[in-house]
Design a protein around this motif. Structure first.
Motif, PDB file in Angstrom:
ATOM      1  N   GLU A  60      32.554   1.512   1.730  1.00 44.75           N
ATOM      2  CA  GLU A  60      32.734   0.314   0.907  1.00 44.75           C
ATOM      3  C   GLU A  60      34.194   0.161   0.500  1.00 44.75           C
ATOM      4  O   GLU A  60      34.763  -0.943   0.536  1.00 44.75           O
ATOM      5  CB  GLU A  60      31.834   0.393  -0.332  1.00 44.75           C
ATOM      6  CG  GLU A  60      31.790  -0.883  -1.158  1.00 44.75           C
ATOM      7  CD  GLU A  60      31.311  -2.080  -0.352  1.00 44.75           C
ATOM      8  OE1 GLU A  60      31.796  -3.195  -0.620  1.00 44.75           O
ATOM      9  OE2 GLU A  60      30.462  -1.903   0.562  1.00 44.75           O
TER      10      GLU A  60
ATOM     11  N   HIS B 158      28.852   6.185   2.218  1.00 45.33           N
ATOM     12  CA  HIS B 158      28.706   4.769   1.884  1.00 45.33           C
ATOM     13  C   HIS B 158      29.783   4.319   0.905  1.00 45.33           C
ATOM     14  O   HIS B 158      30.323   3.213   1.018  1.00 45.33           O
ATOM     15  CB  HIS B 158      27.318   4.512   1.287  1.00 45.33           C
ATOM     16  CG  HIS B 158      26.220   4.471   2.317  1.00 45.33           C
ATOM     17  ND1 HIS B 158      26.440   4.111   3.621  1.00 45.33           N
ATOM     18  CD2 HIS B 158      24.892   4.731   2.226  1.00 45.33           C
ATOM     19  CE1 HIS B 158      25.311   4.161   4.292  1.00 45.33           C
ATOM     20  NE2 HIS B 158      24.346   4.540   3.465  1.00 45.33           N
TER      21      HIS B 158
ATOM     22  N   ASP C 298      18.535   7.857   4.564  1.00 48.01           N
ATOM     23  CA  ASP C 298      19.371   6.686   4.298  1.00 48.01           C
ATOM     24  C   ASP C 298      18.479   5.448   4.240  1.00 48.01           C
ATOM     25  O   ASP C 298      18.312   4.737   5.232  1.00 48.01           O
ATOM     26  CB  ASP C 298      20.437   6.526   5.385  1.00 48.01           C
ATOM     27  CG  ASP C 298      21.493   5.485   5.000  1.00 48.01           C
ATOM     28  OD1 ASP C 298      21.278   4.744   4.011  1.00 48.01           O
ATOM     29  OD2 ASP C 298      22.528   5.405   5.688  1.00 48.01           O
TER      30      ASP C 298
END
Length: 721
Positions: free
Chosen positions: A499, A495, A415
């Protein structure tokens, strides 16, 4: 520049040993063109074979034997790919092995004098066949190598037979040996990679059998037709060897030498080396049987290594599948990786493993946290996805003296945006290496002028090797890259979900704060007119309290998402008394709901009372909102196996399976479809589970007897969190 200064290892590596233009004298050589006329010959061919050699001599005159001529004619059709084939012939009344092979469009016939009788050769062939069958029964590589060394010495009569296994740096260890009692054993010694130059390794790979019948031989020249150039003797059984190698053997006291290459996956994996104190020439058939034994051994080694690689691949695939499943279920990415830390350490083959994400660190192994953070700080934030270090010199200068023994590193950047690393560490491989003589070559004036001369002493020389770790094998790095790819895909998916959740949170927060703000605004207007002060004051208090709770949840969520964690201040908490106070408040605030407490005795725990109250209040609120109207909310407190178990139950339909999978995930809005709970942000259970985890406990859900039950388990032992 003087000639002495131009001598280096390249002199050995660039020696054209495959085109020496010379052969050993225990045989003769003839070369035929595509028209089957003589195009080359060794200087001793006429005397040994009894034929008048000359350029253009027809095949029928050069080779009287019909069987040998048939081999030459058959080889001409596929001269480029024609591998050595043997037939026994007579030359001037002596038994000769004729071996035919192709070389650059030409056909090469080599005639080697045989000193054993046909009966002896047949007897050895039967022994070789039995040995080939028996080598397959051995299950370990070391056992196979020892068996092969014993059998080759029994078949050939050499004084010493050693089995080498080459390392990643091409140095070789003697891992098996069969030797006459009068000689000092070499078992366990290591020989440097420079003992076998690169071009010699190439020849060992393409021609797996080589004999030097007498290291004190005088080479015999080979004449070639003008315009043909030097003969490629890569597959020749009589090829003369490098004078440097002959000097090397003399330094070892070797009078005859034979080698059998062990080629695994196209690479020189090992070598069976045979040494004799005097001259020795086993018959070609016996040598060929030993070569077949070596090829069978190499095939079994390759099978063993392939099986081990397949088992490792299956282990990695299984870990990838279970890890991805965990990553999709668990809310905390680092915690998900920690659940598989032992399997990760096994697959990455590192005694120590570091897991990091956004400043948080988990250490598995004997590595202090301060050192672990220094290791992570040495990794470039925007660097390669996979980083390897095997030697102390490969580390940044400011870290080299701090890493202690942990000089090997395999780092996976799963990451990059949040500094997420999986780092396997290996300690230095401190070895006491028993070299077969000092490994360095020395500059000297030898028979060919100034050059690097081979080692003159083979007395055992002991060296302690430090500051290097065993490198990760190619298949291990490939497995790590595949694992990294799976984790990265899961992280990217998370992710994207996060979001989307952030956008939903903003929309929810705007919607959920609108109602209490509007209530406060309207109440303030009415108060300005001086009517209903007490009731409006209560409404303002409830609305502002709701806003405060919403903002508190958002702040907690922000801390968790930012990696800061929840603040927990531990002290002794009487859990039963805490529950009684919370239930009293709930009864006053919601008189229409019945609360029943079942707590036989007090249970003291080390906890943050405000955080535990936050968890209990959240569960009581959920039970009230989702429970069947008119049915009681039941609270039970028990001690079990060193843990306090708090269960909050309400009568209701079971939670749907789709919703159950994301109960403790943030940002879900189960309440949107529930008419009595449209006001939550969907993060209460998530924050509650994180609070329980911060205390060393957990929250679970189950459905029993028509009731939805949430159970909080907290350790009673002081200092457990």
């Amino acid at each position: 520049m003087t000639q002495d200064h131009q001598v280096g290892l390249d002199n050995c590596a660039n020696e054209p040993i495959h085109i020496p233009g010379l052969i050993q004298p225990h045989g003769a050589l003839l070369v035929f063109d595509q028209g089957l006329t003589l195009a080359g010959w060794s200087d001793n061919a006429a005397a040994l074979l009894g034929v008048p050699v000359r350029d253009g001599l027809p095949l029928a005159e050069a080779i009287p034997s019909a069987e040998a001529r048939a081999l030459v004619e058959a080889c001409r059709a596929g001269a480029e790919d024609c591998l050595p084939t043997m037939v026994e012939v007579l030359a001037q009344g002596r038994a000769v092995d004729c071996v035919v092979h192709g070389a650059g469009g030409l056909v090469v016939a080599e005639f080697e004098l045989r000193h054993q009788s046909a009966e002896e050769v047949s007897a050895y062939a039967l022994k070789a066949h039995a040995a080939i069958e028996r080598v397959k029964r051995h299950r370990t590589v070391d056992a196979m190598l020892q068996f092969a060394a014993d059998q080759v010495r029994a078949l050939t009569g050499f004084d010493r037979v050693m089995a080498y296994r080459f390392r990643h740096d091409d140095s070789g260890d003697v891992v098996a040996e069969s030797v006459v009692p009068a000689l000092k054993p070499f078992l366990g010694q290591r020989y440097p990679a420079s003992d076998i130059p690169a071009q010699a390794r190439r020849l060992y790979t393409i021609n797996t059998l080589r004999l030097i019948a007498d290291t004190h031989y005088a080479p015999v020249g080979v004449q070639m037709r003008a315009g043909l150039g030097p003969l490629d003797m890569s597959h020749s059984i009589l090829r003369s060897v490098s004078p440097i190698h002959i000097e090397y053997l003399h330094n070892m006291g070797v009078g005859a030498s034979m080698s059998i290459s062990l080629v695994v996956n196209g690479r020189l994996w090992g070598l069976i080396a045979c040494h004799h104190t005097g001259a020795r020439q086993p018959a070609y058939s016996i040598r060929l049987a030993c070569d077949i034994l070596g090829q069978v051994l190499a095939a079994n080694v390759q099978g063993t290594l392939t099986r081990e690689a397949a088992e490792h691949t299956a282990q990695v695939a299984d870990l990838r599948a279970r890890l991805v499943e965990t990553l999709h279920v668990e809310d905390d990415l680092l915690y998900a990786l920690c659940r598989h830390v032992r399997e990760l350490a096994a697959v990455l083959d590192g005694p120590a493993l570091l897991l990091s994400l956004n400043g948080k660190l988990q250490v598995h192994g004997e590595v202090p946290e301060e050192l672990a953070r220094a290791v992570l700080a040495s990794l470039p934030p925007g660097g390669d996805a996979v980083i390897q270090r095997h030697h102390r010199d490969e580390w940044p200068e400011d870290v080299r003296t701090r890493i202690g023994p942990w000089v090997g590193l395999l780092a996976l950047n799963y990451d990059p945006s949040q500094l997420g690393w999986i780092v396997a560490l290996r300690p230095e491989q401190v070895e006491t290496v028993r070299w077969g003589g000092r490994p360095e070559k020395q500059l000297a004036h030898g028979p060919l002028g100034p050059r690097l001369t081979p080692r003159g002493s083979f007395d055992e020389w002991v060296e302690t090797v430090r500051d290097s770790a065993e490198p990760w094998r190619a298949e291990q790095v490939l497995a790590a890259e595949q694992l990294l790819g799976e984790v990265r895909r899961a992280v990217m998916s998370r992710h994207a979900e996060t979001e989307r959740a952030r956008m939903q949170l903003l929309a929810m927060l705007g919607h959920d704060l609108r109602d209490p703000l509007q209530t406060i605004s309207m109440a303030a207007s009415v108060l300005q007119q001086g009517a209903g002060g007490e009731a409006l004051g209560q409404r303002i208090e409830r609305s502002s309290g709701r806003m405060q709770r919403l903002i508190s949840q958002v702040m907690d969520m922000s801390r968790l998402e930012g990696g800061a964690g929840l603040q927990v201040h531990l002290r002794a908490v009487p859990l039963k008394r805490l529950l009684e106070d919370l239930l009293d408040e709930a009864r006053v605030a919601h008189p229409g709901t019945s609360y029943v407490l079942d707590a036989p005795g007090e249970i003291d725990i080390q906890a943050d009372p405000d955080r535990i109250a936050q968890v209990c209040s959240n569960l009581l609120s959920n039970a009230r909102h989702y429970g069947t109207p008119g049915q009681p909310v039941r609270v039970q407190l028990r001690r079990a196996n060193g843990y306090a178990e708090l269960a909050v139950a309400n009568f209701s339909d079971p939670i749907p399976a789709a919703s159950e999978r994301q109960l403790f995930a943030p940002f879900k809005r189960i309440g949107e479809t529930h008419t009595r709970n449209r006001l939550g942000l969907g993060i209460g259970l998530y924050i509650s589970s994180e609070i329980a985890r911060a205390h060393g406990g957990r929250i679970g859900y189950h459905y029993a007897d028509g009731q939805v039950v949430f159970t909080v388990t907290l350790p009673v032992t002081p200092g457990a969190p």
